[in-house]
Design a protein around this motif. Sequence first.
Motif, PDB file in Angstrom:
ATOM      1  N   UNK A 138      -5.812 -17.683  -3.574  1.00  0.00           N
ATOM      2  CA  UNK A 138      -6.530 -18.389  -4.633  1.00  0.00           C
ATOM      3  C   UNK A 138      -5.517 -19.064  -5.551  1.00  0.00           C
ATOM      4  N   UNK A 139      -5.739 -20.339  -5.826  1.00  0.00           N
ATOM      5  CA  UNK A 139      -4.912 -21.085  -6.781  1.00  0.00           C
ATOM      6  C   UNK A 139      -3.430 -20.973  -6.458  1.00  0.00           C
ATOM      7  N   UNK A 140      -3.091 -21.061  -5.164  1.00  0.00           N
ATOM      8  CA  UNK A 140      -1.697 -21.063  -4.762  1.00  0.00           C
ATOM      9  C   UNK A 140      -1.024 -19.716  -4.774  1.00  0.00           C
ATOM     10  N   UNK A 141      -1.785 -18.647  -4.923  1.00  0.00           N
ATOM     11  CA  UNK A 141      -1.221 -17.300  -4.915  1.00  0.00           C
ATOM     12  C   UNK A 141      -2.007 -16.385  -3.994  1.00  0.00           C
ATOM     13  N   UNK A 142      -1.299 -15.402  -3.457  1.00  0.00           N
ATOM     14  CA  UNK A 142      -1.949 -14.336  -2.709  1.00  0.00           C
ATOM     15  C   UNK A 142      -2.417 -13.303  -3.723  1.00  0.00           C
ATOM     16  N   UNK A 143      -3.718 -13.070  -3.762  1.00  0.00           N
ATOM     17  CA  UNK A 143      -4.265 -12.162  -4.775  1.00  0.00           C
ATOM     18  C   UNK A 143      -4.744 -10.841  -4.171  1.00  0.00           C
ATOM     19  N   UNK A 144      -4.719 -10.730  -2.832  1.00  0.00           N
ATOM     20  CA  UNK A 144      -5.101  -9.474  -2.190  1.00  0.00           C
ATOM     21  C   UNK A 144      -4.470  -9.423  -0.806  1.00  0.00           C
ATOM     22  N   UNK A 145      -4.038  -8.224  -0.402  1.00  0.00           N
ATOM     23  CA  UNK A 145      -3.440  -8.018   0.912  1.00  0.00           C
ATOM     24  C   UNK A 145      -4.095  -6.818   1.589  1.00  0.00           C
ATOM     25  N   UNK A 146      -4.221  -6.901   2.913  1.00  0.00           N
ATOM     26  CA  UNK A 146      -4.763  -5.776   3.676  1.00  0.00           C
ATOM     27  C   UNK A 146      -4.074  -5.721   5.028  1.00  0.00           C
ATOM     28  N   UNK A 147      -3.883  -4.502   5.541  1.00  0.00           N
ATOM     29  CA  UNK A 147      -3.229  -4.301   6.833  1.00  0.00           C
ATOM     30  C   UNK A 147      -4.012  -3.274   7.629  1.00  0.00           C
ATOM     31  N   UNK A 148      -3.940  -3.389   8.954  1.00  0.00           N
ATOM     32  CA  UNK A 148      -4.565  -2.413   9.820  1.00  0.00           C
ATOM     33  C   UNK A 148      -6.003  -2.749  10.137  1.00  0.00           C
ATOM     34  N   UNK A 149      -6.661  -1.841  10.838  1.00  0.00           N
ATOM     35  CA  UNK A 149      -8.025  -2.069  11.280  1.00  0.00           C
ATOM     36  C   UNK A 149      -8.942  -2.352  10.091  1.00  0.00           C
ATOM     37  N   UNK A 150      -9.682  -3.439  10.175  1.00  0.00           N
ATOM     38  CA  UNK A 150     -10.571  -3.826   9.093  1.00  0.00           C
ATOM     39  C   UNK A 150      -9.926  -4.707   8.045  1.00  0.00           C
ATOM     40  N   UNK A 165       1.336  -7.679  19.365  1.00  0.00           N
ATOM     41  CA  UNK A 165       0.027  -7.862  19.988  1.00  0.00           C
ATOM     42  C   UNK A 165      -1.064  -7.080  19.276  1.00  0.00           C
ATOM     43  N   UNK A 166      -0.685  -6.073  18.479  1.00  0.00           N
ATOM     44  CA  UNK A 166      -1.656  -5.251  17.763  1.00  0.00           C
ATOM     45  C   UNK A 166      -1.746  -5.583  16.271  1.00  0.00           C
ATOM     46  N   UNK A 167      -1.103  -6.674  15.858  1.00  0.00           N
ATOM     47  CA  UNK A 167      -1.127  -7.050  14.444  1.00  0.00           C
ATOM     48  C   UNK A 167      -2.551  -7.304  13.962  1.00  0.00           C
ATOM     49  N   UNK A 168      -2.874  -6.760  12.797  1.00  0.00           N
ATOM     50  CA  UNK A 168      -4.118  -7.079  12.108  1.00  0.00           C
ATOM     51  C   UNK A 168      -3.821  -7.011  10.616  1.00  0.00           C
ATOM     52  N   UNK A 169      -3.691  -8.160  10.018  1.00  0.00           N
ATOM     53  CA  UNK A 169      -3.364  -8.258   8.600  1.00  0.00           C
ATOM     54  C   UNK A 169      -4.080  -9.474   8.023  1.00  0.00           C
ATOM     55  N   UNK A 170      -4.335  -9.430   6.714  1.00  0.00           N
ATOM     56  CA  UNK A 170      -5.059 -10.534   6.084  1.00  0.00           C
ATOM     57  C   UNK A 170      -4.722 -10.598   4.607  1.00  0.00           C
ATOM     58  N   UNK A 171      -4.848 -11.797   4.057  1.00  0.00           N
ATOM     59  CA  UNK A 171      -4.636 -11.994   2.621  1.00  0.00           C
ATOM     60  C   UNK A 171      -5.742 -12.887   2.090  1.00  0.00           C
ATOM     61  N   UNK A 172      -5.990 -12.762   0.803  1.00  0.00           N
ATOM     62  CA  UNK A 172      -6.873 -13.692   0.093  1.00  0.00           C
ATOM     63  C   UNK A 172      -5.985 -14.592  -0.756  1.00  0.00           C
TER      64      UNK A 172
END
Length: 365
Positions: free
Chosen positions: A334-346, A325-332
């Motif tokens: 591009x061109x079929x690949x994940x080029x950036x990852x982030x976890x946590x607040x923000x 319930x507290x998950x906060x994660x994101x990726x960018x």
Amino acid sequence: MVRLTRAQQQERTRAAVLTAAAAEFAEHGYAEARVDRIAARAELTRGAVYSNFPSKRSLYLAVLLDSLPGPTAGDTTAVEPVDVAGGAESFARVWLERLPLSGEAPPAGRLRALSVTGVFEDGPGRTALAEVTRLESLLLALALESCRARPPGRRVRLAEMILTLLHGANHLAQTAPGFGDPFDVARACRHLATLAADDVWAPAHLPYVAAARQCHDAWTPPPTMTDEITGAPAGPAGPGVVVLLGTGRLSAAEEAIRAARPGEHVTVAVVTADPAESGALTRLRIADLAACLRRVFGPAFRPSLSLVLDDRAALASALGVEATDDTEAAVRVTAGHIVARAHGRGAAYAAATAPIPADSEEERR
């Protein structure tokens, strides 16, 4: 004699429980409803009820979800409002159709109103309810911002005020039937759109958000996902930003929307550790709101946002993220690949503002 498969028998049992539960909740309300009586109505055991629904709350939410109408012709024939005020009033008129009828028994009226008053009294439940309302405000704001004749700026505070007024009218209709005129409420929503509001977007924590981690990982999204806003298949294969938010962090969706590059697509996936309760609450509220938006703004409303309810954590697993319930994660992506990852607040902001590698930019072109 036709023998039912195990799956068919389970589906029949579930349908019987839902029918019995709907009658019980309509007669006694949520608080006074009893699982034993629901089992007796369905001619099943108490254990059979709990084998399909882990709690009375999950069963109540399932009844509300089952009562939602399917897509109608109104979803595809709506005329896009010309201005924000017209959009606000039209949305209010559609939303207010749920209000209980003056002569309706209170428990049945609460079902009609999709009321969850008194259902979520615990901390996690109240948090999920507040967060999903913030997500509703963002979606309504994006719809209002899509109107052709509008001053520049965002409309989130306006959407919050509209939903505050509408939920207040809903509560009064349940507790003081006959009070107020829905048409007056709709006109009040139109008037709210004419008020000047200091609607800026500058969360205090953003300057302190850590930059996303650069990477070059293969990206294989789940094959079947549905965009809850449009009802169309969702394809977060990129390029764009994919954000995973637990039901306790849904307000962070705006960080990705506002920080994304112009024309860039954002996919927000909602995950939860409790699909039967907080997950069902999110599905109920978003499905209902999306249906209202489609009726008012029609197929022309296609924001640069896809909203996916990742109940089975398929997308979370594809990204290697735990669904809580507290998950906060994101990726960018591009061109079929994940080029950036982030976890946590923000994390949503960090992924949305992450640079695109030069080689990926060339490949995308």
